[in-house]
Scaffold this motif. Structure first.
Motif, PDB file in Angstrom:
ATOM      1  N   HIS A   1       7.490  35.994 -17.107  1.00 41.07           N
ATOM      2  CA  HIS A   1       7.782  37.431 -17.149  1.00 41.07           C
ATOM      3  C   HIS A   1       7.343  38.065 -18.468  1.00 41.07           C
ATOM      4  CE1 HIS A   1       9.883  41.232 -16.585  1.00 41.07           C
ATOM      5  NE2 HIS A   1      10.176  40.868 -15.353  1.00 41.07           N
TER       6      HIS A   1
ATOM      7  N   HIS B   1      16.613  39.549  -8.318  1.00 38.38           N
ATOM      8  CA  HIS B   1      17.279  40.850  -8.403  1.00 38.38           C
ATOM      9  C   HIS B   1      16.424  41.921  -7.755  1.00 38.38           C
ATOM     10  CE1 HIS B   1      14.722  40.784 -11.975  1.00 38.38           C
ATOM     11  NE2 HIS B   1      14.851  42.082 -12.099  1.00 38.38           N
TER      12      HIS B   1
ATOM     13  N   ASP C   1       9.433  45.051  -9.463  1.00 42.38           N
ATOM     14  CA  ASP C   1       8.509  44.002  -9.925  1.00 42.38           C
ATOM     15  C   ASP C   1       8.954  42.617  -9.453  1.00 42.38           C
ATOM     16  OD1 ASP C   1      10.660  44.342 -11.798  1.00 42.38           O
ATOM     17  OD2 ASP C   1       9.565  43.183 -13.298  1.00 42.38           O
ATOM     18  N   HIS C   2      10.063  42.577  -8.654  1.00 42.03           N
ATOM     19  CA  HIS C   2      10.523  41.304  -8.066  1.00 42.03           C
ATOM     20  C   HIS C   2      10.633  41.353  -6.546  1.00 42.03           C
ATOM     21  CE1 HIS C   2      11.561  39.522 -12.028  1.00 42.03           C
ATOM     22  NE2 HIS C   2      11.531  40.816 -12.335  1.00 42.03           N
TER      23      HIS C   2
ATOM     24  N   HIS D   1      16.338  43.664 -21.186  1.00 41.54           N
ATOM     25  CA  HIS D   1      15.807  42.312 -21.423  1.00 41.54           C
ATOM     26  C   HIS D   1      16.232  41.791 -22.799  1.00 41.54           C
ATOM     27  CE1 HIS D   1      13.073  42.433 -17.923  1.00 41.54           C
ATOM     28  NE2 HIS D   1      13.028  43.734 -18.186  1.00 41.54           N
TER      29      HIS D   1
ATOM     30  N   ASP E   1      15.573  38.100 -14.937  1.00 41.22           N
ATOM     31  CA  ASP E   1      15.501  39.095 -16.016  1.00 41.22           C
ATOM     32  C   ASP E   1      16.919  39.227 -16.542  1.00 41.22           C
ATOM     33  OD1 ASP E   1      13.004  39.416 -14.941  1.00 41.22           O
ATOM     34  OD2 ASP E   1      13.115  41.595 -14.750  1.00 41.22           O
TER      35      ASP E   1
ATOM     36  N   ASN F   1       6.009  39.733 -10.238  1.00 34.47           N
ATOM     37  CA  ASN F   1       6.561  38.407 -10.471  1.00 34.47           C
ATOM     38  C   ASN F   1       6.657  37.643  -9.175  1.00 34.47           C
ATOM     39  OD1 ASN F   1       7.329  38.555 -13.405  1.00 34.47           O
ATOM     40  ND2 ASN F   1       8.204  40.437 -12.587  1.00 34.47           N
TER      41      ASN F   1
HETATM   42 ZN   LIG Z   1      11.215  42.155 -14.020  1.00 34.71          ZN
END
Ligand SMILES: [Zn+2]
Ligand SMILES: [Zn+2]
Length: 542
Positions: free
Chosen positions: A383, A68, A72-73, A361, A156, A17
């Protein structure tokens, strides 16, 4: 004044992301994540966003904002900061997790922890983090106060009404923005296909306590290290059972140390013991919390499952709890671990056969509720894979958001004098592969690896007198991955190569001979077994 939001990753895949926001000619990066490779990305370690369009304008970049601390961030941050060293903003835990990852790769950067609702001014960017509930503590959405109105990024999130830290998603603040008027909402699409509400994280605690409490032998509990609320519930279950505890796995040790320092994780004194000490205690008095819930081949759990962990040998009386479900791409690896554990006779509870996992999520009812609270004029799903974003766009239309646009990596949303347009595919946003220690475009290497994996390799060795066209020795033929009984194929290849060189005009050159050998060998294999191996002619000029 124009505001542009470009998507460098995360729109069309789960992972990496990364968005770039432009106001008044200056840039801010929003998240900088990595993606784990898919099954056909042979030998690739990690997949990064393509930051080239941002690196080209490195003098215009003001900062990075992190929502966060998930990989993946934050996982690609070090590779970005190496090129563009700017301050990084996020919640205290987020920047602690991100900075420890960046330092591991030997890169220095300035991290600035901010508390939710504290407005930050960084050049033309005015933004605040807003707390959301998710599967890592101190997760946030972002509100940007721009010349084109307020832009809200959900981060997220889920609407867990009873989160472990007592901090639910700050709907009051989001509603406040909604009343002021939100120009654009960017929203998490991961579970937009899932009806209803995702259960609260609190529902996982009681089953964990029950399984740990009733276990006969040793207990091994695997989860994501960053899921500190899950780790907390696992610790609580172990404490209630009176067992001693060891943490295993590099990221588990690193993250639990950071979280304990920040007071996000609470572990009673005297319960944690070193692993070698734990291994000497009776199994029924011990528990392990480890990494490896995604089937990573060298993680502690995989090693235990295959009987190759140096300190822990599992027995049929032991219990393993996989407190997770596989993220896309990891299903096969996780299944292999569960099969190996089952072969050992171990009792296995996992996310698909026991209530030991919930998603982080929002599902459909939560997404619609969130949209009704924020009440934006426009919505862009982020996302998710394309199907998730499309489902999220449908939810936005259901609740009556006037403008809804589905974007993909490489697209730019432009807000200008109240109008929203999308420029399609204007930013380079392809996969950037990290392969060994190298980084870059290995598309061609990957094509070769897939080809090798599918059809094997054939090597033809030949001694050749270039002036007369005479074969001095060979052709010797060898192959790998082509057939389990290759002799017949090898003979056919040799015959076809000899035949093709008979028609060679002399004097010739090695390139021509190489081409002829490759074509002849390829054709021979294709007519014998309908395969197209990679052919290596090895020519020795005599
Ligand atoms: Zn994520
Ligand atoms: Zn996340």
């Amino acid at each position: 004044m124009t505001v542009r939001i470009g998507f460098l990753g995360g729109l069309g895949e789960i992972g990496r992301n990364c968005a770039v926001i432009e106001i008044d000619g200056e840039l801010a990066l929003l998240d900088c994540g990595l993606m784990f490779p898919e099954a056909d990305m042979l030998g690739v370690d990690l997949v990064l966003p393509d930051f080239s369009s941002v690196v080209e304008r490195k003098d215009d970049v003001r900062c990075v904002i992190l929502t966060h601390g998930h990989e993946d961030h934050i996982g690609a941050l070090a590779y970005f900061l190496r090129e563009v060293n700017v301050p990084v903003y996020g919640s205290a835990l987020t920047v602690a997790l991100a900075s420890s990852r960046v330092e591991e790769l030997g890169i220095e950067a300035e991290f600035r922890a901010v508390v939710p609702l504290e407005w930050v001014n960084e050049g033309p960017f005015k933004f605040a983090l807003v707390h959301v509930a998710h599967s890592v503590p101190q997760a946030t959405g972002v509100a940007l106060d721009t010349p084109e109105g307020i832009i809200v990024h959900s981060g997220d999130f889920k609407l867990d009404p009873t989160p472990i830290d007592g901090e639910p998603t700050d709907l009051g603040t989001f509603a406040g923005f909604g009343r002021r008027g939100v120009r654009l909402l960017l929203g998490d699409s991961t579970n937009a296909e899932v009806p209803g509400f995702v259960p609260s994280e609190a529902t996982v605690g009681p089953p964990l306590a029950e399984y740990v409490g009733h276990a006969e032998g040793r207990v091994i509990l695997a989860c994501f290290a960053s899921h500190i609320h899950r780790v907390q519930q696992a610790v609580d279950a172990v404490v209630a059972s009176g067992r001693k505890l060891a943490f295993i796995g590099r990221s588990m040790l690193r993250v639990t140390a950071i979280a304990t320092d920040l007071g996000v994780l609470e572990i009673p004194p005297d319960i944690v013991v070193p692993l070698d000490e734990l291994a000497n205690l009776p199994p029924e008095e011990t528990a392990v919390i480890c990494t490896g819930s995604q089937g990573e081949p060298f993680a502690a759990l995989s090693l235990m499952a295959s009987g190759s962990h140096r300190s822990i040998t599992l027995a049929p009386t032991d219990t393993v709890i996989l407190s997770a479900t596989p993220i896309p791409g990891n299903e096969t690896a996780v299944s292999r671990v569960i099969n190996n554990l089952s072969r050992l006779g171990v009792t296995v509870h996992h996310g698909r056969n026991a209530p030991v996992h919930v998603s982080g999520h929002a599902a459909q009812d939560e997404v619609r509720t969130f949209m009704n609270v924020v009440r934006p004029e426009a919505f862009v799903p982020v996302h998710g894979e394309y199907r998730h974003m499309r489902a999220n766009a449908d939810l936005a239309r259901q609740v009556g958001i006037p403008e809804v646009e589905i974007c993909q990596d490489g697209d730019v949303v432009v807000l200008d004098k109240g109008k929203l347009t999308v420029e399609r595919g204007v930013l380079p946003a392809g996969y950037v592969y990290l392969d060994g220690s190298g980084i870059g475009d290995v598309e061609e290497v990957l094509r070769d690896r897939r080809h090798l994996a599918d059809d094997g390799v054939l090597i033809v060795t030949l001694g050749f007198e270039i002036s007369t066209g005479e074969i001095v020795f060979g052709p010797e033929v060898d192959s790998h991955g082509l057939s389990d009984e290759p002799d017949e194929i090898h003979a056919a290849v040799a015959a076809r190569v000899i035949q093709s060189l008979e028609s060679l005009e002399v004097p010739s050159d090695l390139d021509t001979v190489r081409r002829k050998v490759r074509t002849a060998a390829g054709r021979a294999v294709k007519s014998a077994v309908s395969r197209r191996p990679v052919v290596f002619p090895v020519l020795i000029e005599v």
